[in-house]
Design an enzyme around this catalytic site. Sequence first.
Site, PDB file in Angstrom:
ATOM      1  CE  LYS A 181      -4.033  -1.928   2.319  1.00  0.00           C
ATOM      2  NZ  LYS A 181      -5.343  -1.556   1.828  1.00  0.00           N
ATOM      3  CD  GLU A 215     -11.870  -5.017   6.745  1.00  0.00           C
ATOM      4  OE1 GLU A 215     -12.160  -5.397   5.610  1.00  0.00           O
ATOM      5  OE2 GLU A 215     -11.363  -5.756   7.610  1.00  0.00           O
ATOM      6  CG  HIS A 239      -3.141  -6.861   7.109  1.00  0.00           C
ATOM      7  ND1 HIS A 239      -2.305  -7.455   6.199  1.00  0.00           N
ATOM      8  CD2 HIS A 239      -4.381  -7.341   6.826  1.00  0.00           C
ATOM      9  CE1 HIS A 239      -3.009  -8.250   5.402  1.00  0.00           C
ATOM     10  NE2 HIS A 239      -4.263  -8.207   5.769  1.00  0.00           N
TER      11      HIS A 239
HETATM   12  C1  BG6 Z   1      -7.403  -9.366   4.464  1.00  0.00           C
HETATM   13  C2  BG6 Z   1      -8.287  -9.950   5.525  1.00  0.00           C
HETATM   14  O1  BG6 Z   1      -6.083  -9.795   4.643  1.00  0.00           O
HETATM   15  O2  BG6 Z   1      -7.439  -7.951   4.540  1.00  0.00           O
HETATM   16  C3  BG6 Z   1      -9.709  -9.451   5.357  1.00  0.00           C
HETATM   17  O3  BG6 Z   1      -8.277 -11.372   5.432  1.00  0.00           O
HETATM   18  C4  BG6 Z   1      -9.745  -7.941   5.309  1.00  0.00           C
HETATM   19  O4  BG6 Z   1     -10.535  -9.926   6.412  1.00  0.00           O
HETATM   20  C5  BG6 Z   1      -8.731  -7.402   4.310  1.00  0.00           C
HETATM   21  O5  BG6 Z   1     -11.052  -7.560   4.951  1.00  0.00           O
HETATM   22  C6  BG6 Z   1      -8.616  -5.885   4.423  1.00  0.00           C
HETATM   23  O6  BG6 Z   1      -7.785  -5.398   3.405  1.00  0.00           O
HETATM   24  P1  BG6 Z   1      -7.929  -3.906   2.886  1.00  0.00           P
HETATM   25  O7  BG6 Z   1      -6.826  -3.747   1.894  1.00  0.00           O
HETATM   26  O8  BG6 Z   1      -9.290  -3.780   2.285  1.00  0.00           O
HETATM   27  O9  BG6 Z   1      -7.766  -3.021   4.093  1.00  0.00           O
END
Ligand code: BG6
Length: 489
Positions: A181, A215, A239
């Site tokens: 990112k 989210e 993450h």
């Molecule tokens: C993924 C998870 O690794 O990352 C998901 O398994 C999550 O549960 C997603 O929704 C979120 O990614 P981003 O890029 O949309 O923040």
Amino acid sequence: MQSKKTFKPCDLVIFGALGDLSTRKLLLCLYQLDRAGLLEPDTKIIGVDQFEGAAELLIDAANTCLDNYLTGTKDTAVWQRFSARMSYVQMDLTQPEAYQQLNQFVDKDKRVMINYFSVPPFLFKNVCQGLQASGVLTAASRMVMEKPIGYDLASSKEINDEVAKVFTGEQVCRIDHYLGKETVLNLLALRFANALFITNWDHNTIDHIQITVAEDLGIEGRWGYYDQTGQMRDMVQNHLLQILTFIAMEPPVSLDAENIHYEKIKVLKDLRPITTQNVRDKTVRGQYTAGNIKGKPVPGYTEEEGANTESKAETFVALRVDIDNWRWAGVPFYMRTGKRMPTKQSEIIIQFKQLPHNIFQDSFVELPANKLKIRLHPDQGVNVEILNKIPGIDEHIKVQQTQLDLSFSEAFKDKHVVDAYERLLLEAMRGHSTLFISREEIEQAWTWIDSIQNAWAEIQDTPKSYPAGSWGPDAAITLLARDGRVWED
Ligand code: BG6
């Protein structure tokens, strides 16, 4: 001006080419790379899956993927070039002899073979062994895998051991898409290209740090996976810890993979363990109940389609993390992440300390401290909250909080915003390793996470409920309130 560097073309083999990740993300990103002129002319894409069919099957899947997810119009010339790169192999991945077929598609002398493992981890062993036995691999071949790399330290070691029997450390690309990112990578630029931040980045000037990855989506049909995993393993182990290491690491000697990995591992080793003794004070688990998101009613976690109504999986986690080293002594990192929160919003707040003396008493009894906000989503950007003189003729200088705001979409209008997978696919094809995660990093991260999971199990912690559309259980607010702090909402 630098001349355009050329790279060796690739045979990109996607195992699980008709699966969710490939037909939602990978094929779209490959098209975008082709459109940007970043795929070498002779690069081929070979889809492998269990369904009967030929190249048309993969081409149709790519077509549907673009129809569903491409913003803007499809470029006919690019599409022709892109679809011409594709071939398809039907294979039962558990049958070792099936892998022989790949010899007809790859060219070891002309191209580098990149094997993207977009299949569940229980198949990794089969794929590794099949590839090795078929004789398609060379010392330059690479394999790409992504989370979940295990469920805990032991299972992650098992996977890594299997892979290591066939691929060396340099040949393995472990993906965490957050490292692709723009805003996460910008942390390196912000921290290590600006004197302003390099000298103001420790316990002397920083009070605390907040990382929020929220989210509004729920489980989206991924019950089987998610209920076994929970938010801690799904988001924090990878993450959020990756973001934390970028914020907390010492300046690396260079951007080389080895130096970056070394600094990140040091941070992971310095994380203070969370155990049965302190888990109640340092962590909050939550699970959403029915609620409203953007005015629309949504079901609770245990009411989702196919749900286990007794599930104790957490869909929200908040943590206080301490890093026991000289730089961060006494500076807590608060992290929270959850599903079904009011909106999709990810940001990092660097909260600086208050100044020790205030000469602007007319404006503030207590001077507000500076704040650096790094927005990952939406509207990627960087914002610094400062105090500025209010213009005008007053008896005393009066100050007010103001924002220095950098929005990437404004500042870099003519730049295509690269999807994280585009960047990471290209890095794998070009043989770079900086943006991939080393085995040691994964194992350090699991060691720390396992201790928390074990502590939760031992104290029989159950997630606290929070209504969908809220910022998590009240206990998450208390987590900071105990330290005299509040979440930035
Ligand atoms: C993924 C998870 O690794 O990352 C998901 O398994 C999550 O549960 C997603 O929704 C979120 O990614 P981003 O890029 O949309 O923040």
